[in-house]
Design a protein around this motif. Structure first.
Motif, PDB file in Angstrom:
ATOM      1  N   UNK A  47       0.826  -1.201   0.000  1.00 56.45           N
ATOM      2  CA  UNK A  47       0.000   0.000   0.000  1.00 56.45           C
ATOM      3  C   UNK A  47       0.863   1.255   0.000  1.00 56.45           C
ATOM      4  N   UNK A  48       1.946   1.239   0.791  1.00 53.75           N
ATOM      5  CA  UNK A  48       2.847   2.387   0.834  1.00 53.75           C
ATOM      6  C   UNK A  48       3.504   2.608  -0.526  1.00 53.75           C
ATOM      7  N   UNK A  49       3.904   1.521  -1.189  1.00 52.23           N
ATOM      8  CA  UNK A  49       4.503   1.641  -2.513  1.00 52.23           C
ATOM      9  C   UNK A  49       3.504   2.224  -3.510  1.00 52.23           C
ATOM     10  N   UNK A  50       2.243   1.805  -3.388  1.00 60.70           N
ATOM     11  CA  UNK A  50       1.205   2.355  -4.275  1.00 60.70           C
ATOM     12  C   UNK A  50       1.018   3.850  -4.022  1.00 60.70           C
ATOM     13  N   UNK A  51       1.046   4.255  -2.761  1.00 61.97           N
ATOM     14  CA  UNK A  51       0.917   5.682  -2.422  1.00 61.97           C
ATOM     15  C   UNK A  51       2.057   6.486  -3.039  1.00 61.97           C
ATOM     16  N   UNK A  69      -5.687   6.355  -0.312  1.00 56.23           N
ATOM     17  CA  UNK A  69      -5.145   5.045   0.049  1.00 56.23           C
ATOM     18  C   UNK A  69      -4.514   5.098   1.433  1.00 56.23           C
ATOM     19  N   UNK A  70      -3.704   6.125   1.680  1.00 59.09           N
ATOM     20  CA  UNK A  70      -3.065   6.257   2.980  1.00 59.09           C
ATOM     21  C   UNK A  70      -4.061   6.427   4.108  1.00 59.09           C
ATOM     22  N   UNK A  71      -5.071   7.260   3.890  1.00 57.96           N
ATOM     23  CA  UNK A  71      -6.082   7.496   4.924  1.00 57.96           C
ATOM     24  C   UNK A  71      -6.868   6.223   5.221  1.00 57.96           C
ATOM     25  N   UNK A  72      -7.225   5.488   4.182  1.00 61.97           N
ATOM     26  CA  UNK A  72      -7.975   4.242   4.388  1.00 61.97           C
ATOM     27  C   UNK A  72      -7.161   3.233   5.184  1.00 61.97           C
ATOM     28  N   UNK A  73      -5.861   3.155   4.909  1.00 61.39           N
ATOM     29  CA  UNK A  73      -5.009   2.240   5.662  1.00 61.39           C
ATOM     30  C   UNK A  73      -4.935   2.639   7.144  1.00 61.39           C
ATOM     31  N   UNK A  76      -7.581  -7.738   2.925  1.00 57.07           N
ATOM     32  CA  UNK A  76      -8.792  -7.317   2.213  1.00 57.07           C
ATOM     33  C   UNK A  76      -8.717  -5.846   1.827  1.00 57.07           C
ATOM     34  N   UNK A  77      -8.270  -5.009   2.754  1.00 55.55           N
ATOM     35  CA  UNK A  77      -8.174  -3.575   2.472  1.00 55.55           C
ATOM     36  C   UNK A  77      -7.147  -3.304   1.382  1.00 55.55           C
ATOM     37  N   UNK A 127     -15.943  -3.498   3.884  1.00 51.22           N
ATOM     38  CA  UNK A 127     -16.752  -2.314   4.166  1.00 51.22           C
ATOM     39  C   UNK A 127     -15.925  -1.039   4.037  1.00 51.22           C
ATOM     40  N   UNK A 128     -14.726  -1.047   4.595  1.00 52.67           N
ATOM     41  CA  UNK A 128     -13.872   0.143   4.539  1.00 52.67           C
ATOM     42  C   UNK A 128     -13.489   0.487   3.105  1.00 52.67           C
ATOM     43  N   UNK A 129     -13.109  -0.516   2.336  1.00 52.36           N
ATOM     44  CA  UNK A 129     -12.723  -0.260   0.942  1.00 52.36           C
ATOM     45  C   UNK A 129     -13.902   0.282   0.152  1.00 52.36           C
ATOM     46  N   UNK A 130     -15.054  -0.369   0.270  1.00 50.08           N
ATOM     47  CA  UNK A 130     -16.228   0.059  -0.498  1.00 50.08           C
ATOM     48  C   UNK A 130     -16.634   1.484  -0.142  1.00 50.08           C
ATOM     49  N   UNK A 131     -16.646   1.808   1.145  1.00 50.91           N
ATOM     50  CA  UNK A 131     -17.043   3.150   1.556  1.00 50.91           C
ATOM     51  C   UNK A 131     -16.009   4.188   1.146  1.00 50.91           C
ATOM     52  N   UNK A 132     -14.720   3.841   1.235  1.00 52.70           N
ATOM     53  CA  UNK A 132     -13.675   4.775   0.821  1.00 52.70           C
ATOM     54  C   UNK A 132     -13.725   5.034  -0.682  1.00 52.70           C
TER      55      UNK A 132
END
Length: 215
Positions: free
Chosen positions: A73-77, A92-96, A138-139, A195-200
């Motif tokens: 995730x950090x690499x993607x950011x 992405x960072x906030x969701x993580x 999942x996230x 849920x977190x991914x879908x809402x984000x």
């Protein structure tokens, strides 16, 4: 329209997670009995097959470890920031960060003990519910699928979805197989992560839509 469907899917997962959490906290006997049965069956197999157990530990401790996933995730950011897609990088960072807070907060509030074995094949610390490995995978996988370019070829999209499915389901299995989580811990992690991914994703889409309309 698509953003609305994603949002409602996220709300549905959140509601299911809330129900499951309530059942875990209440100590609902059928759920705990099934958790115990699944855990005993898989632990017995793990004890009897050390070679398989060693391979599963490699997968859970290195390939699908929470820090491995967070590094992705950090690499993607960083890649998004470098390309000038800073809003997506921030999402992405906030969701993580939110995922980590929710995960650790629920562990502290629920305080569910992990399975205990006279002959453990692995160990883990902190409370059991929800599974941090399952939720983090999942996230991260969900966010990476969201970041796929729209012009990506179909074979690449299918491969990405297949890899995400194997990772999310696989890491959940490893945690139960190694006897460090109950089945409902893993399902709770999956539901909360989805849920977190879908809402984000849906909220990000609405924000971009509002920004475009304002201009």
């Amino acid at each position: 329209m698509r953003s609305d469907r994603v949002r409602w899917a996220g709300i549905g997962c959140a509601l299911l997670a809330a129900v499951l959490t309530a059942l875990v906290v209440a100590g609902w006997r059928p759920l705990h009995s099934y958790d115990d049965q699944v855990a005993r069956d898989l632990h017995g197999h793990a004890v009897a097959h050390p070679g398989v157990t060693h391979a599963v530990r490699i997968l859970t401790d290195w390939v699908w470890d929470t820090w491995t996933m967070r590094a992705l995730a950090a690499a993607a950011c960083l890649a998004l920031w470098w390309r000038g897609q800073r809003e997506r990088a921030l999402w992405v960072g906030l969701t993580m960060v939110v995922a980590l807070v929710v995960q650790q907060g629920l562990k502290a509030l629920v305080g569910r003990p992990r399975p205990q074995w006279p002959d453990p094949v692995d160990s883990a610390h902190f409370a059991a519910y929800p599974s941090g490995h399952a939720m983090t995978a999942t996230v991260v996988c969900g966010l990476l699928l969201w970041l796929l370019p729209r012009q990506a070829p179909q074979w690449a999209v299918r491969s990405a979805w297949a890899a995400a499915a194997v990772s999310v389901l696989g890491v959940g299995f490893t945690r139960i197989y190694l006897g460090v989580h109950w089945l409902s811990d893993v399902v709770g992690g999956w539901l909360l992560g989805a849920a977190l991914v879908a809402l984000a994703v849906s909220w990000s889409g609405r924000q971009r839509g509002s920004g475009s309309a304002g201009r």
